[in-house]
Enzyme design. Structure first.
Site, PDB file in Angstrom:
ATOM      1  N   ASN A  86      -6.357  -2.801   1.693  1.00 33.38           N
ATOM      2  CA  ASN A  86      -6.181  -4.199   2.232  1.00 33.38           C
ATOM      3  C   ASN A  86      -7.472  -4.687   2.624  1.00 33.38           C
ATOM      4  O   ASN A  86      -8.061  -3.695   3.005  1.00 33.38           O
ATOM      5  CB  ASN A  86      -4.648  -4.604   3.511  1.00 33.38           C
ATOM      6  N   ARG A 146       1.140  -1.283   0.044  1.00 33.23           N
ATOM      7  CA  ARG A 146      -0.005   0.308   0.321  1.00 33.23           C
ATOM      8  C   ARG A 146       0.652   1.102  -0.522  1.00 33.23           C
ATOM      9  O   ARG A 146       1.169   1.617  -0.551  1.00 33.23           O
ATOM     10  CB  ARG A 146      -0.989  -0.052   1.168  1.00 33.23           C
TER      11      ARG A 146
END
Length: 105
Positions: free
Chosen positions: A38, A20
């Site tokens: 996520n 990320r």
């Protein structure tokens, strides 16, 4: 200028490897809008919006990801709505808190 918007789900070893943060940094470098987060199933989901060539380059970079990631597949689909943000953001890990968290479902 035409804006291309793509929503992707990245599968493989993509959590706990900085995916990320890497996606956010990479997208901000080329001024893409969107988000990355996520998902509970171990995948990473993202939305990228911007010039077609920059979005295509970002999707290609996502196939490799950061060091430590092992991307097995990317599910990609066209999206019709942008992120609602003027920049790229990394969302909290899981947006659903779950039944054991006060205020959760």
């Amino acid at each position: 200028m035409s804006v291309t918007i793509r929503r992707v789900v990245i599968r493989g070893r993509v959590q706990v490897v900085g995916y990320r943060a890497w996606a956010e940094y990479t997208a901000l470098e080329v001024a893409l809008e969107g988000w990355v987060r996520n998902r509970r199933d171990g995948t990473v989901e993202a939305l990228f919006a911007g010039p077609a060539d920059e979005v295509a380059a970002m999707l290609e970079a996502c196939r490799q990801g950061p060091p430590g990631a092992r991307v097995e597949a990317i599910d990609e689909q066209e999206a019709t709505q942008g992120s609602g943000s003027e920049q790229f953001v990394m969302s909290p890990a899981f947006l659903y808190a779950g039944p054991n968290v006060k205020g959760g479902g």
